[in-house]
Design a protein around this motif. Sequence first.
Motif, PDB file in Angstrom:
ATOM      1  N   TYR A 142      -1.907   3.475  -9.396  1.00 25.52           N
ATOM      2  CA  TYR A 142      -3.278   3.924  -9.552  1.00 25.52           C
ATOM      3  C   TYR A 142      -3.192   4.488 -11.043  1.00 25.52           C
ATOM      4  CZ  TYR A 142      -0.547   8.076  -7.466  1.00 25.52           C
ATOM      5  OH  TYR A 142       0.409   9.042  -7.404  1.00 25.52           O
ATOM      6  N   TYR A 143      -4.462   4.586 -11.600  1.00 26.13           N
ATOM      7  CA  TYR A 143      -4.536   4.509 -13.058  1.00 26.13           C
ATOM      8  C   TYR A 143      -5.639   5.483 -13.463  1.00 26.13           C
ATOM      9  CZ  TYR A 143      -2.236  -0.009 -12.625  1.00 26.13           C
ATOM     10  OH  TYR A 143      -1.586  -1.218 -12.733  1.00 26.13           O
ATOM     11  N   TRP A 144      -5.439   5.998 -14.793  1.00 26.46           N
ATOM     12  CA  TRP A 144      -6.903   6.501 -15.493  1.00 26.46           C
ATOM     13  C   TRP A 144      -7.403   5.234 -16.171  1.00 26.46           C
ATOM     14  CZ3 TRP A 144      -5.992  11.570 -18.731  1.00 26.46           C
ATOM     15  CH2 TRP A 144      -5.965  12.563 -17.842  1.00 26.46           C
ATOM     16  N   GLY A 145      -8.738   5.252 -15.873  1.00 28.57           N
ATOM     17  CA  GLY A 145      -9.427   4.094 -16.707  1.00 28.57           C
ATOM     18  C   GLY A 145      -9.777   2.699 -15.681  1.00 28.57           C
ATOM     19  N   ARG A 146      -9.406   2.612 -14.467  1.00 26.31           N
ATOM     20  CA  ARG A 146      -9.712   1.803 -13.647  1.00 26.31           C
ATOM     21  C   ARG A 146      -9.403   1.865 -12.318  1.00 26.31           C
ATOM     22  NH1 ARG A 146      -7.340  -2.420 -11.510  1.00 26.31           N
ATOM     23  NH2 ARG A 146      -8.337  -4.236 -12.824  1.00 26.31           N
ATOM     24  N   THR A 147      -9.899   1.222 -11.243  1.00 21.13           N
ATOM     25  CA  THR A 147      -9.289   1.473 -10.097  1.00 21.13           C
ATOM     26  C   THR A 147      -8.075   1.052  -9.495  1.00 21.13           C
ATOM     27  OG1 THR A 147     -10.545  -0.868  -9.506  1.00 21.13           O
ATOM     28  CG2 THR A 147     -11.568   1.166  -9.238  1.00 21.13           C
ATOM     29  N   PRO A 148      -7.392   1.364  -8.575  1.00 20.77           N
ATOM     30  CA  PRO A 148      -5.944   1.120  -8.154  1.00 20.77           C
ATOM     31  C   PRO A 148      -5.566  -0.398  -8.192  1.00 20.77           C
ATOM     32  CG  PRO A 148      -6.675   3.130  -6.964  1.00 20.77           C
ATOM     33  CD  PRO A 148      -7.727   2.329  -7.529  1.00 20.77           C
ATOM     34  N   ILE A 149      -4.259  -0.772  -8.024  1.00 21.66           N
ATOM     35  CA  ILE A 149      -4.126  -2.268  -8.046  1.00 21.66           C
ATOM     36  C   ILE A 149      -3.176  -2.252  -6.872  1.00 21.66           C
ATOM     37  CG2 ILE A 149      -3.040  -4.222  -8.999  1.00 21.66           C
ATOM     38  CD1 ILE A 149      -3.977  -3.487 -11.714  1.00 21.66           C
ATOM     39  N   ALA A 150      -3.016  -3.112  -5.900  1.00 22.19           N
ATOM     40  CA  ALA A 150      -2.075  -3.486  -4.904  1.00 22.19           C
ATOM     41  C   ALA A 150      -1.305  -4.371  -5.418  1.00 22.19           C
ATOM     42  CB  ALA A 150      -2.672  -3.701  -3.636  1.00 22.19           C
ATOM     43  N   PHE A 151      -0.066  -4.283  -5.599  1.00 21.18           N
ATOM     44  CA  PHE A 151       0.967  -5.355  -5.940  1.00 21.18           C
ATOM     45  C   PHE A 151       1.370  -5.790  -4.601  1.00 21.18           C
ATOM     46  CE2 PHE A 151       0.243  -3.008  -9.948  1.00 21.18           C
ATOM     47  CZ  PHE A 151       0.571  -4.057 -11.015  1.00 21.18           C
ATOM     48  N   LEU A 152       1.342  -6.872  -4.329  1.00 20.50           N
ATOM     49  CA  LEU A 152       1.765  -7.342  -2.663  1.00 20.50           C
ATOM     50  C   LEU A 152       2.812  -8.502  -3.115  1.00 20.50           C
ATOM     51  CD1 LEU A 152      -1.630  -8.218  -1.388  1.00 20.50           C
ATOM     52  CD2 LEU A 152      -0.567  -6.008  -1.068  1.00 20.50           C
ATOM     53  N   ARG A 153       3.955  -7.958  -2.518  1.00 18.77           N
ATOM     54  CA  ARG A 153       5.213  -8.756  -2.556  1.00 18.77           C
ATOM     55  C   ARG A 153       5.155 -10.128  -1.660  1.00 18.77           C
ATOM     56  NH1 ARG A 153      11.503  -7.201  -2.051  1.00 18.77           N
ATOM     57  NH2 ARG A 153      12.276  -9.373  -2.878  1.00 18.77           N
ATOM     58  N   ASP A 154       5.199 -11.331  -2.393  1.00 17.56           N
ATOM     59  CA  ASP A 154       5.030 -12.511  -1.734  1.00 17.56           C
ATOM     60  C   ASP A 154       6.526 -13.132  -1.169  1.00 17.56           C
ATOM     61  OD1 ASP A 154       2.389 -13.339  -1.783  1.00 17.56           O
ATOM     62  OD2 ASP A 154       2.456 -13.686  -3.839  1.00 17.56           O
ATOM     63  N   THR A 155       7.561 -12.563  -1.637  1.00 20.09           N
ATOM     64  CA  THR A 155       8.865 -13.274  -1.378  1.00 20.09           C
ATOM     65  C   THR A 155       9.499 -12.585  -0.239  1.00 20.09           C
ATOM     66  OG1 THR A 155      10.068 -12.208  -2.985  1.00 20.09           O
ATOM     67  CG2 THR A 155       9.202 -14.346  -3.581  1.00 20.09           C
ATOM     68  N   ASP A 156      10.534 -13.177   0.330  1.00 22.26           N
ATOM     69  CA  ASP A 156      11.235 -12.511   1.528  1.00 22.26           C
ATOM     70  C   ASP A 156      11.984 -11.155   0.785  1.00 22.26           C
ATOM     71  OD1 ASP A 156      13.048 -11.804   3.206  1.00 22.26           O
ATOM     72  OD2 ASP A 156      13.859 -13.641   3.696  1.00 22.26           O
TER      73      ASP A 156
END
Length: 647
Positions: A142-156
Amino acid sequence: MAGLYASALPPRLSATQRQELARPFRFARFGLPETQGAKQFRQGRAVHPGLEHIAAWISSVGAAVALADLDADGLANDVCYVDTRTDEVVVAQVPGTAAGRHGYAPFALDPSPLPFDASTMAPMGCLPGDLNEDGQMDLLVYYWGRTPIAFLRDTDSSASPQGHDYRPQELIPGGQRWYSNAATRADLDGDGHVDLVIGNYFADGSGILDSRATPGEGVPQMQDSMSRAFNGGGVRLLLCRPTVERTVDCREAVAGLDEQVTHGWTLAIAAADLDGDLLPELYLANDFGPDHLLHNRSQPGRLSFAVLNGVKGFTTPSSKVLGRDSFKGMGVDIGDLNGDGIPDIYVSNIAAPYALEESHFLFVGTGDLREMAKGRAPYRDRSEPLGLSRSGWAWDAKLADFDNDGVPEAIQAIGFIKGEVNRWPELHELAMGNDSLLHHPTSWPRFKPGDDVSGDRSNAFFVRDPRGIYFDIGSDIGLSERDVTRGIAIADVDGDGDLDFAVANQWGPSAFFRNDLSGPNTSLTLRLLLPAGPVELSATELYAGHLAGGRVTQPAVGATATVYLPRLQSGHQASGERVMVGQVDGGNGHSGKRSPELHFGLGPISADQALRVALRWRDGRGRINAVTRWMKPGWYTVILGSESVER
């Protein structure tokens, strides 16, 4: 007058008593790993031209730290932290411990290809969790200046994590400008899926970090009161569900709360079940105004919260009544401090001696849950008689048992702005000024790099003495650095049965403290897991199982455990047993996130003695379940809803 002064002085310890309290604690300090490559460290942020004279004040937050198991080796020996000197969100292995399943080099999360302007945006925190319920540990930033970003793990996740493993996804589309300072995860509506609570500071759309703006154009507003400010960003409640595409679908929900509740200057959040229905109550710690305790009365798909206020007694100051305070809520944690089986609420405010000496809070539960139905909070502040009301300018606050004696310690992140020129006189003038001028930045005195406000104190580490009073012995156990700290993360990172912690420092290197405890005390650690995956999918349609014997699992956020211990000579329950309670934490606090394991210090209980442990949780369909098991001291992985228990 002399008698009144003497009666107001807090209790003191002799040198011998301090030494005895400090004896069980020994920590080894390690710097958190940094990414490779040349860096240019900063000591502040560029801000809107209308805020340039208070740039140090604006630049006083952002350091954050979380401990979690990102490589699926069964230990929370991975760290995600915000380095404010570079504005990197760094993922690394915890130093001073085994390398985990696979060693990997530190890396920074990259939000591209999502829109990100480093000149107007800055990360404020990292929240680990399985956001899309596929059995992988993801990261919410989560940030100042924008909405939060979900960093989704793609690998095992059984492989070592790398930067390219994390796929960024917008949590809320539309390009809104939020100023988030806290986030936690909890199943708000009881549907079996973990939701999000985001706490925001400045009002949406403010151009706080836009240094390219024309002077005088769109100057952001500051708070409109030092004690009753309701023009902040406030709290956002997001109901979330996983999708078959292994993304996360979140939508903002309303809960019937008025704007004084939803538009505070929120710096910390805690979610925990306080009335036993496995629906989490929310505590909102707000700067410049009253905190709020929200009673959860939700149903699946429909949020409903009611504000609970404490009751003022004849000798209770108004600002120490829950929900009616005028202080500067900076951090909050929930745990059973006094061993009665009832969750208590520990809150950091500003309590700097001879300055803004407000008070920290320790709201002790009375256990009268009938009060909640009447809109009254069954909590009374006991911070002063217990020795927890004073320390300094505090941020994150955490309750944890570091010496396994069965009594939690209390630890606080301390410090505001570190510099050479004392600006407390100017801050006093500002605090005593007319509230009608406060929201105009032009009415503020100078707070620029090089100025100092409470930058010379070390972090607090409170330990309870035999009388039941807490004392800060941080300087006696090696926590004497004069850093300004924001976040504290706690976990047993090496699986040795005692808790370690990491701290996030503002404009300085952050650190990990390994607990080198030795002694007769034992502990019980519970790693409570739930089967992962959307209910529409089977486990075979997800990744091949890689956790807990082939089952695809996720931390059971919100699950509760009650441990029944043998009776003591005093203070025991009517049943002849005493109880310890814990709830799986989804990220409570300011900017420090503990790992989701439940840790119980048991004192000198034999390693062969079996203890009764009662577990309660909601499954993936929102149904309440309960089971009782017998466990000896040690470390257990439990897949709830199955017979799978690993020791």
